[in-house]
Design an enzyme around this catalytic site. Structure first.
Site, PDB file in Angstrom:
ATOM      1  N   ARG A  33       0.841  -1.201   0.000  1.00  0.00           N
ATOM      2  CA  ARG A  33       0.000   0.000   0.000  1.00  0.00           C
ATOM      3  C   ARG A  33       0.877   1.252   0.000  1.00  0.00           C
ATOM      4  NH1 ARG A  33      -0.696   2.099   5.287  1.00  0.00           N
ATOM      5  NH2 ARG A  33       0.304   0.833   6.903  1.00  0.00           N
ATOM      6  N   TYR A 161      10.532   8.862  15.296  1.00  0.00           N
ATOM      7  CA  TYR A 161      10.509   8.712  13.835  1.00  0.00           C
ATOM      8  C   TYR A 161      11.727   9.387  13.203  1.00  0.00           C
ATOM      9  CZ  TYR A 161       8.441   8.655   9.128  1.00  0.00           C
ATOM     10  OH  TYR A 161       8.194   8.448   7.790  1.00  0.00           O
ATOM     11  N   ILE A 194       4.020  13.850   1.051  1.00  0.00           N
ATOM     12  CA  ILE A 194       3.543  13.064  -0.085  1.00  0.00           C
ATOM     13  C   ILE A 194       2.058  12.761   0.070  1.00  0.00           C
ATOM     14  CG2 ILE A 194       3.860  10.925  -1.401  1.00  0.00           C
ATOM     15  CD1 ILE A 194       6.274  12.827  -1.493  1.00  0.00           C
ATOM     16  N   ARG A 205      -6.305  22.451   7.652  1.00  0.00           N
ATOM     17  CA  ARG A 205      -5.415  23.544   8.047  1.00  0.00           C
ATOM     18  C   ARG A 205      -3.968  23.073   8.151  1.00  0.00           C
ATOM     19  NH1 ARG A 205      -8.493  25.276  13.385  1.00  0.00           N
ATOM     20  NH2 ARG A 205      -8.624  22.998  13.403  1.00  0.00           N
TER      21      ARG A 205
END
Length: 255
Positions: A33, A161, A194, A205
């Site tokens: 995916r 991350y 992306i 927003r």
């Protein structure tokens, strides 16, 4: 070769000084995916033999799927064996599988931090280590880590991350210094903002605000990320090692 030719149909034909196309055995982790799927389909369209990993949700009918949890070394080994039996030893690894568990630094638990590191960084290590076995014997290999602008820029609330994605850069360069002499290179493709299901789910927003940091003033596509991966997987990229290729519309310039 005309613009309608499939590269696979012209394998072995060098053109205008370019190396001939070679169909490779490719594994894309998390390729069922999003960005991973776009990468898998682009590489298949290029003429490569492509397999993808998933965690139980299955793979699209047009791709060979294997179930794999990259946090489990035994599962990684089993997945590679399945791919090897189906299409031969992995020559191009795209380490794309990843998760995010964002939180303010003061609220981020060790468990949340370690879960992201284990999947995004250590998981990529497990796959690269397993792939390198046969790559070194064949004296050919392309290891392509899917990083992030966060790993260079350091986006807030993403200590886990950002650390994992930054770690991929160091790992790619270490691997290249060690294995490039054996024909095995490692590089990083670093996407920015992306268009995916995850980003489309963000508040409007937040989406609009993100464009303020992107010189191109638009969101990128998964196919644009796939284009960079396609190049790094090609024979044209044989002298590129330890590089970081941003696909971010200029968002991370200078980092």
């Amino acid at each position: 070769m005309t613009v309608t030719d499939n590269p696979a149909d012209t394998a072995g034909e060098a053109t205008a000084g370019r190396p001939a196309f070679v169909s490779r055995s490719v594994l894309v982790t998390g390729g069922n995916r999003g960005i991973g799927l776009a990468i898998a389909r682009r590489l298949a369209a290029d003429g490569h033999k492509v397999a993808v990993t998933h965690r139980g949700s299955g793979a699209p009918d047009d791709l060979f799927g294997v179930q794999c949890d990259v946090t489990d070394s035994a599962a990684v080994d089993r997945a590679f064996k399945e791919v090897e039996e189906h299409q031969g030893p992995v020559e191009v690894l795209v380490a794309n599988a990843g998760i995010s568990k964002d939180a303010f630094l003061m609220r981020m638990t060790e468990e949340r931090f370690e879960e992201v590191i284990n999947t995004n960084l250590t998981g990529a290590f497990r796959c690269a280590q397993r792939a390198s076995r046969t790559m070194q014997r064949k004296r050919f290999g392309r290891i392509i880590f899917i990083g992030s602008v966060s790993g260079m820029w350091g986006i807030g609330n993403q200590a886990n991350y950002a650390a994992a994605k930054a770690g991929l850069i160091g790992m790619a360069r270490s691997i290249s210094r060690e294995l490039a002499k054996a024909g095995v290179t490692a590089n990083v493709v670093a996407p920015g903002y992306i268009d995916t299901e995850m980003t489309r789910a963000l508040d409007e927003r937040i989406q609009a605000g993100a464009l303020d940091f992107i010189p191109a003033k638009r969101v990128g596509t998964a196919e644009e990320v796939a284009g960079a991966v396609s190049f790094l997987a090609s024979e044209d990229a044989s002298y590129i090692a330890g590089a970081v290729i941003p696909v971010d519309g200029g968002m991370g310039m200078g980092h």
